[in-house]
Motif scaffolding. Structure first.
Motif, PDB file in Angstrom:
ATOM      1  N   PRO A 165     -62.056  21.953  12.607  1.00 46.98           N
ATOM      2  CA  PRO A 165     -60.717  21.502  13.422  1.00 46.98           C
ATOM      3  C   PRO A 165     -60.361  20.852  12.618  1.00 46.98           C
ATOM      4  O   PRO A 165     -60.720  19.881  11.538  1.00 46.98           O
ATOM      5  CB  PRO A 165     -61.034  20.477  15.356  1.00 46.98           C
ATOM      6  N   GLY A 166     -58.489  20.309  12.775  1.00 43.21           N
ATOM      7  CA  GLY A 166     -57.873  19.797  12.395  1.00 43.21           C
ATOM      8  C   GLY A 166     -56.310  20.156  13.102  1.00 43.21           C
ATOM      9  O   GLY A 166     -56.293  20.841  13.725  1.00 43.21           O
ATOM     10  N   PRO A 167     -55.274  19.666  12.351  1.00 46.88           N
ATOM     11  CA  PRO A 167     -53.840  18.993  13.054  1.00 46.88           C
ATOM     12  C   PRO A 167     -53.254  21.170  12.210  1.00 46.88           C
ATOM     13  O   PRO A 167     -53.738  21.272  10.700  1.00 46.88           O
ATOM     14  CB  PRO A 167     -53.171  18.385  12.222  1.00 46.88           C
ATOM     15  N   SER A 168     -52.509  21.479  12.798  1.00 44.99           N
ATOM     16  CA  SER A 168     -51.790  22.608  12.855  1.00 44.99           C
ATOM     17  C   SER A 168     -50.544  21.815  11.309  1.00 44.99           C
ATOM     18  O   SER A 168     -50.524  20.739  11.947  1.00 44.99           O
ATOM     19  CB  SER A 168     -50.898  23.589  13.297  1.00 44.99           C
ATOM     20  N   PRO A 169     -49.967  22.752  10.732  1.00 41.98           N
ATOM     21  CA  PRO A 169     -48.995  22.057  10.188  1.00 41.98           C
ATOM     22  C   PRO A 169     -47.688  21.253  10.757  1.00 41.98           C
ATOM     23  O   PRO A 169     -47.055  20.341  10.546  1.00 41.98           O
ATOM     24  CB  PRO A 169     -48.143  23.633   8.580  1.00 41.98           C
ATOM     25  N   GLU A 170     -46.957  22.497  11.459  1.00 42.74           N
ATOM     26  CA  GLU A 170     -46.311  21.944  12.620  1.00 42.74           C
ATOM     27  C   GLU A 170     -46.586  20.537  13.166  1.00 42.74           C
ATOM     28  O   GLU A 170     -45.646  19.311  13.553  1.00 42.74           O
ATOM     29  CB  GLU A 170     -45.772  22.609  13.869  1.00 42.74           C
ATOM     30  N   ALA A 171     -47.420  19.989  13.732  1.00 36.95           N
ATOM     31  CA  ALA A 171     -48.425  18.994  13.858  1.00 36.95           C
ATOM     32  C   ALA A 171     -48.478  17.526  12.982  1.00 36.95           C
ATOM     33  O   ALA A 171     -47.462  16.365  14.074  1.00 36.95           O
ATOM     34  CB  ALA A 171     -49.582  19.109  14.525  1.00 36.95           C
ATOM     35  N   ILE A 172     -48.722  18.030  11.955  1.00 35.12           N
ATOM     36  CA  ILE A 172     -48.470  16.938  11.023  1.00 35.12           C
ATOM     37  C   ILE A 172     -47.592  16.552  10.757  1.00 35.12           C
ATOM     38  O   ILE A 172     -46.809  15.687  10.611  1.00 35.12           O
ATOM     39  CB  ILE A 172     -49.523  17.700   9.619  1.00 35.12           C
ATOM     40  N   ARG A 173     -46.473  18.354  10.468  1.00 32.19           N
ATOM     41  CA  ARG A 173     -44.750  17.151  10.115  1.00 32.19           C
ATOM     42  C   ARG A 173     -44.206  17.338  11.514  1.00 32.19           C
ATOM     43  O   ARG A 173     -43.015  15.331  11.115  1.00 32.19           O
ATOM     44  CB  ARG A 173     -43.536  19.141   9.895  1.00 32.19           C
ATOM     45  N   PHE A 174     -44.786  17.108  12.468  1.00 29.72           N
ATOM     46  CA  PHE A 174     -43.924  16.413  13.196  1.00 29.72           C
ATOM     47  C   PHE A 174     -43.830  14.646  13.358  1.00 29.72           C
ATOM     48  O   PHE A 174     -43.244  14.494  13.464  1.00 29.72           O
ATOM     49  CB  PHE A 174     -44.333  17.089  15.113  1.00 29.72           C
ATOM     50  N   LEU A 175     -45.478  14.742  13.326  1.00 26.16           N
ATOM     51  CA  LEU A 175     -45.923  13.059  13.203  1.00 26.16           C
ATOM     52  C   LEU A 175     -44.685  12.465  12.178  1.00 26.16           C
ATOM     53  O   LEU A 175     -45.242  11.823  12.018  1.00 26.16           O
ATOM     54  CB  LEU A 175     -47.318  13.129  13.346  1.00 26.16           C
ATOM     55  N   HIS A 198     -56.574  28.462   4.131  1.00 26.73           N
ATOM     56  CA  HIS A 198     -55.301  29.381   5.443  1.00 26.73           C
ATOM     57  C   HIS A 198     -54.023  29.919   6.079  1.00 26.73           C
ATOM     58  O   HIS A 198     -53.065  29.739   5.808  1.00 26.73           O
ATOM     59  CB  HIS A 198     -56.448  30.530   5.658  1.00 26.73           C
ATOM     60  N   LEU A 199     -54.325  27.953   5.846  1.00 23.88           N
ATOM     61  CA  LEU A 199     -52.316  27.762   5.945  1.00 23.88           C
ATOM     62  C   LEU A 199     -51.639  27.247   5.607  1.00 23.88           C
ATOM     63  O   LEU A 199     -51.738  27.858   3.855  1.00 23.88           O
ATOM     64  CB  LEU A 199     -53.070  26.806   6.993  1.00 23.88           C
ATOM     65  N   SER A 200     -50.274  27.580   5.735  1.00 26.10           N
ATOM     66  CA  SER A 200     -49.536  27.689   5.140  1.00 26.10           C
ATOM     67  C   SER A 200     -48.319  26.128   5.699  1.00 26.10           C
ATOM     68  O   SER A 200     -47.482  26.180   6.329  1.00 26.10           O
ATOM     69  CB  SER A 200     -47.740  28.553   5.195  1.00 26.10           C
ATOM     70  N   PRO A 201     -48.253  25.498   4.463  1.00 24.48           N
ATOM     71  CA  PRO A 201     -48.664  25.185   3.551  1.00 24.48           C
ATOM     72  C   PRO A 201     -50.485  24.645   3.082  1.00 24.48           C
ATOM     73  O   PRO A 201     -50.713  24.612   3.887  1.00 24.48           O
ATOM     74  CB  PRO A 201     -48.070  23.905   2.535  1.00 24.48           C
ATOM     75  N   PRO A 202     -50.994  25.578   2.036  1.00 21.27           N
ATOM     76  CA  PRO A 202     -52.873  25.016   2.313  1.00 21.27           C
ATOM     77  C   PRO A 202     -53.291  23.562   2.642  1.00 21.27           C
ATOM     78  O   PRO A 202     -51.961  22.807   1.889  1.00 21.27           O
ATOM     79  CB  PRO A 202     -53.224  25.691   1.399  1.00 21.27           C
ATOM     80  N   TYR A 203     -53.793  22.728   3.225  1.00 18.56           N
ATOM     81  CA  TYR A 203     -54.218  21.754   3.687  1.00 18.56           C
ATOM     82  C   TYR A 203     -52.907  21.236   3.788  1.00 18.56           C
ATOM     83  O   TYR A 203     -52.550  20.323   2.936  1.00 18.56           O
ATOM     84  CB  TYR A 203     -54.461  21.127   2.205  1.00 18.56           C
ATOM     85  N   PRO A 204     -52.379  21.225   4.552  1.00 20.89           N
ATOM     86  CA  PRO A 204     -50.803  21.110   5.501  1.00 20.89           C
ATOM     87  C   PRO A 204     -51.239  19.394   5.709  1.00 20.89           C
ATOM     88  O   PRO A 204     -50.267  18.525   5.145  1.00 20.89           O
ATOM     89  CB  PRO A 204     -50.934  21.443   6.714  1.00 20.89           C
ATOM     90  N   ALA A 205     -52.424  19.003   6.087  1.00 21.19           N
ATOM     91  CA  ALA A 205     -52.620  17.103   6.051  1.00 21.19           C
ATOM     92  C   ALA A 205     -52.240  16.392   4.690  1.00 21.19           C
ATOM     93  O   ALA A 205     -51.596  15.677   4.708  1.00 21.19           O
ATOM     94  CB  ALA A 205     -53.803  17.201   7.218  1.00 21.19           C
ATOM     95  N   HIS A 206     -52.868  17.129   4.431  1.00 20.97           N
ATOM     96  CA  HIS A 206     -52.489  16.854   3.219  1.00 20.97           C
ATOM     97  C   HIS A 206     -51.691  16.439   1.682  1.00 20.97           C
ATOM     98  O   HIS A 206     -51.034  15.769   1.728  1.00 20.97           O
ATOM     99  CB  HIS A 206     -54.267  17.179   1.428  1.00 20.97           C
TER     100      HIS A 206
END
Ligand code: MN
Length: 257
Positions: A165-175, A198-206
């Motif tokens: 598991p991990g965070p969605s891009p929107e969740a990280i952007r919000f934080l 496979h997310l956009s951007p790839p590896y969004p948390a990083h």
């Protein structure tokens, strides 16, 4: 005055120190990238002497590992989005960034059902409805109980790569943008989901954290011993010149209810 009170609370046990760190051990898994990429080294330890002819009164070891082995800290310069961030290497980060309040978002029920679970903005909103807004300058840790997994179940590799598991891009952007967090931490081998490519951007948390000069923590343990809010995190990486990350001892100060 505050520190004297803290010393008293530590002495009488009303503030506990919780260790969020795995033991550095050659058997502890490290991230595995597709074979065309360079690979992260496991922890290694060799004996230099052990009260013997190589050193009669002392014992010591030489150790080696990746900057990203075991419980470790990710600095902004780890990712291409953070390559030009000021103070982006572990030796340059101001030390006050290594201490901060911590919020723990418990996703362990959902991740028990779905190893590819993504924590979304909605999950954070539900958490904030109960616990209040995440304070500025906090660390946010995603509890999944992944640290309790043993052996192959930790990386959880399949034909198509790891499933964790991990965070969605929107969740990280919000934080980062709405809550101005210091950083984000996980119990898994990375701050991103196993299928985060496979997310956009790839590896969004990083990509998002490091591009904004924020930090990552991964391979954390004992998050189930922390309250949702109110604990203080201590996470100081080794002072490696131009280091992109570092194994470290992560501690939390927890006030007894
Ligand atoms: Mn890392």
């Amino acid at each position: 005055m505050t520190l004297a009170a803290l010393a008293g609370a530590l002495a009488d046990g009303s503030v506990r120190v919780v260790d969020l760190t795995h033991t550095l051990d050659p058997d502890f898994p490290v991230i595995i990238l597709p074979p065309e990429f360079g690979q992260c080294a496991r922890f290694r330890m060799e004996e230099v002497s052990a009260y013997d002819h190589r050193g009669p009164a002392w014992k010591w070891h030489n150790i080696s590992m990746s900057e990203h082995t075991g419980t470790h800290f990710d600095a902004p310069c780890h990712w291409i989005s953070g390559r030009d961030v000021p103070f982006g290497a572990v030796d340059e980060i101001p030390p006050e960034r290594f201490v901060g309040p911590v919020c723990v978002i418990d996703c362990s029920e959902a991740t028990a059902r779905d190893p590819d679970f993504l924590m979304t903005r909605d999950h954070i909103a539900v958490w904030e409805n109960t616990h209040g807004p995440i304070p500025r300058g906090s660390w946010v840790l995603m509890r999944t109980d992944w640290s309790k997994r043993k052996g192959a179940a930790y990386l959880n590799m399949a034909e198509d790569g790891p499933h964790s598991p991990g965070p969605s891009p929107e969740a990280i952007r919000f934080l980062v943008e709405e809550r101005d967090v210091i950083g984000f931490g996980t119990e898994t081998v990375g701050t991103d989901a196993g299928q985060g490519m496979h997310l956009s951007p790839p590896y969004p948390a990083h990509f998002i954290l490091h591009g904004a000069g924020r930090y990552g923590l991964q391979c954390l343990s004992n998050l189930d011993l922390l309250p949702p809010t109110g604990a203080m995190l201590l996470a100081a990486p080794l002072k490696i010149k131009n280091g992109t990350g570092s194994p470290l001892r992560v501690l939390a100060l927890v006030e007894e209810a």
